[in-house]
Design a protein around this motif. Structure first.
Motif, mmCIF file in Angstrom:
data_model
loop_
_atom_site.group_PDB
_atom_site.id
_atom_site.type_symbol
_atom_site.label_atom_id
_atom_site.label_comp_id
_atom_site.label_asym_id
_atom_site.label_seq_id
_atom_site.Cartn_x
_atom_site.Cartn_y
_atom_site.Cartn_z
ATOM 1 N N ARG A 1 35.242 61.327 43.266
ATOM 2 C CA ARG A 1 34.662 62.662 43.374
ATOM 3 C C ARG A 1 35.732 63.742 43.451
ATOM 4 N N ILE A 2 36.909 63.403 43.970
ATOM 5 C CA ILE A 2 37.990 64.370 44.143
ATOM 6 C C ILE A 2 38.854 64.475 42.886
ATOM 7 N N VAL A 3 39.101 63.334 42.251
ATOM 8 C CA VAL A 3 39.982 63.265 41.085
ATOM 9 C C VAL A 3 39.142 62.900 39.869
ATOM 10 N N ALA A 4 39.263 63.647 38.800
ATOM 11 C CA ALA A 4 38.532 63.313 37.575
ATOM 12 C C ALA A 4 39.041 61.962 37.055
ATOM 13 N N PRO A 5 38.179 60.951 36.996
ATOM 14 C CA PRO A 5 38.642 59.610 36.619
ATOM 15 C C PRO A 5 39.392 59.545 35.297
ATOM 16 N N ASN A 6 39.017 60.365 34.310
ATOM 17 C CA ASN A 6 39.717 60.307 33.027
ATOM 18 C C ASN A 6 41.066 61.028 33.057
ATOM 19 N N SER A 7 41.416 61.651 34.195
ATOM 20 C CA SER A 7 42.716 62.319 34.306
ATOM 21 C C SER A 7 43.786 61.394 34.899
ATOM 22 N N GLU B 1 38.850 47.663 42.081
ATOM 23 C CA GLU B 1 38.119 48.920 42.277
ATOM 24 C C GLU B 1 38.748 50.057 41.483
ATOM 25 N N PHE B 2 40.091 50.145 41.505
ATOM 26 C CA PHE B 2 40.768 51.174 40.704
ATOM 27 C C PHE B 2 40.468 50.983 39.219
ATOM 28 N N ALA B 3 40.479 49.743 38.747
ATOM 29 C CA ALA B 3 40.193 49.466 37.333
ATOM 30 C C ALA B 3 38.780 49.904 36.973
ATOM 31 N N ASN B 4 37.854 49.750 37.892
ATOM 32 C CA ASN B 4 36.474 50.145 37.651
ATOM 33 C C ASN B 4 36.312 51.663 37.643
ATOM 34 N N VAL B 5 37.000 52.356 38.545
ATOM 35 C CA VAL B 5 36.868 53.811 38.647
ATOM 36 C C VAL B 5 37.682 54.521 37.570
ATOM 37 N N PHE B 6 38.911 54.053 37.349
ATOM 38 C CA PHE B 6 39.820 54.709 36.405
ATOM 39 C C PHE B 6 39.944 53.857 35.152
ATOM 40 N N LYS B 7 38.951 53.941 34.305
ATOM 41 C CA LYS B 7 38.827 53.046 33.159
ATOM 42 C C LYS B 7 39.893 53.244 32.088
ATOM 43 N N ASP B 8 40.568 54.389 32.084
ATOM 44 C CA ASP B 8 41.613 54.643 31.100
ATOM 45 C C ASP B 8 43.023 54.403 31.650
ATOM 46 N N ALA B 9 43.116 54.046 32.914
ATOM 47 C CA ALA B 9 44.430 53.932 33.568
ATOM 48 C C ALA B 9 45.049 52.554 33.368
ATOM 49 N N ASN B 10 46.373 52.554 33.289
ATOM 50 C CA ASN B 10 47.141 51.318 33.404
ATOM 51 C C ASN B 10 47.410 51.110 34.886
ATOM 52 N N LEU B 11 47.217 49.879 35.346
ATOM 53 C CA LEU B 11 47.395 49.561 36.760
ATOM 54 C C LEU B 11 48.597 48.639 36.924
ATOM 55 N N TYR B 12 49.411 48.938 37.919
ATOM 56 C CA TYR B 12 50.607 48.157 38.229
ATOM 57 C C TYR B 12 50.456 47.643 39.655
ATOM 58 N N SER B 13 50.278 46.333 39.778
ATOM 59 C CA SER B 13 49.992 45.724 41.076
ATOM 60 C C SER B 13 51.159 44.860 41.520
ATOM 61 N N PHE B 14 51.569 45.058 42.770
ATOM 62 C CA PHE B 14 52.722 44.377 43.343
ATOM 63 C C PHE B 14 52.267 43.502 44.507
ATOM 64 N N GLU B 15 52.634 42.210 44.462
ATOM 65 C CA GLU B 15 52.284 41.293 45.551
ATOM 66 C C GLU B 15 53.374 40.230 45.696
ATOM 67 N N PRO B 16 54.094 40.231 46.829
ATOM 68 C CA PRO B 16 55.205 39.300 47.001
ATOM 69 C C PRO B 16 54.821 37.892 47.452
ATOM 70 N N ASP B 17 53.614 37.687 47.983
ATOM 71 C CA ASP B 17 53.187 36.360 48.431
ATOM 72 C C ASP B 17 52.861 35.517 47.195
ATOM 73 N N PRO B 18 53.596 34.426 46.954
ATOM 74 C CA PRO B 18 53.377 33.634 45.735
ATOM 75 C C PRO B 18 51.958 33.081 45.594
ATOM 76 N N THR B 19 51.341 32.690 46.687
ATOM 77 C CA THR B 19 49.976 32.158 46.620
ATOM 78 C C THR B 19 48.993 33.245 46.208
ATOM 79 N N LEU B 20 49.110 34.406 46.823
ATOM 80 C CA LEU B 20 48.228 35.518 46.457
ATOM 81 C C LEU B 20 48.510 35.993 45.036
ATOM 82 N N PHE B 21 49.784 35.965 44.639
ATOM 83 C CA PHE B 21 50.125 36.390 43.285
ATOM 84 C C PHE B 21 49.444 35.499 42.249
ATOM 85 N N GLN B 22 49.373 34.195 42.505
ATOM 86 C CA GLN B 22 48.675 33.289 41.584
ATOM 87 C C GLN B 22 47.189 33.650 41.485
ATOM 88 N N GLU B 23 46.599 34.034 42.605
ATOM 89 C CA GLU B 23 45.204 34.482 42.570
ATOM 90 C C GLU B 23 45.057 35.723 41.695
#
Length: 141
Positions: free
Chosen positions: A21-27, A44-66
């Motif tokens: 509601r605060i940020v125009a999703p296509n911006s 959730e970000f992928a669902n809201v910001f459908k045109d965005a590239n997402l960069y996700s960082f996770e150092p836990d190897p088990t979670l990273f595999q998920e």
């Protein structure tokens, strides 16, 4: 995210709805999820910001595999098996029973007394890499 929310009838109950509601999703063209854990916020970000590239960082190897399994077909999500910090280095990451509490920092005894759940109960350690955001961005150019 740098935005504080006050809960009332209109805001504060669903953060992604509030952001949309605060940020125009296509911006929004780039989103960083630092400490992505299992990827719920990334999704959730992928669902809201459908045109965005997402960069996700996770150092836990088990979670990273998920994360790799979860986002294998969503090509605009780029995954990095590292933590982010002020210098490039290797450090021990404390793995907690509740992975939401995994951290490079020690848990304060005072917070353990205030919390319910497993996110402050350590179950192990893993050596993982920390990168600077500048170094990651330089590699992406």
């Amino acid at each position: 995210m740098g935005i504080g929310f006050v809960s009332n009838r209109n805001f504060g109950n669903q953060i992604m709805r509030d952001v949309a509601r605060i940020v125009a999703p296509n911006s929004v063209h780039i989103v960083f999820d630092i400490g992505a854990n299992r990827g719920d916020t990334t999704a959730e970000f992928a669902n809201v910001f459908k045109d965005a590239n997402l960069y996700s960082f996770e150092p836990d190897p088990t979670l990273f595999q998920e994360l790799e399994r979860r986002f294998a077909t969503l090509h605009r999500v780029k995954l990095f098996p590292v933590g982010l910090g002020r210098s490039d280095e290797w450090r021990e990451l404390t793995i907690n029973k509740g992975p939401e509490g995994n951290s490079y920092l020690p848990v304060s005894p005072s917070i353990q007394d205030l919390t319910n759940g497993d996110w402050t109960i350590p179950i192990g350690k893993v050596r993982s890499r920390i990168r600077t955001l500048d170094a990651v961005c330089d590699e992406l150019r």
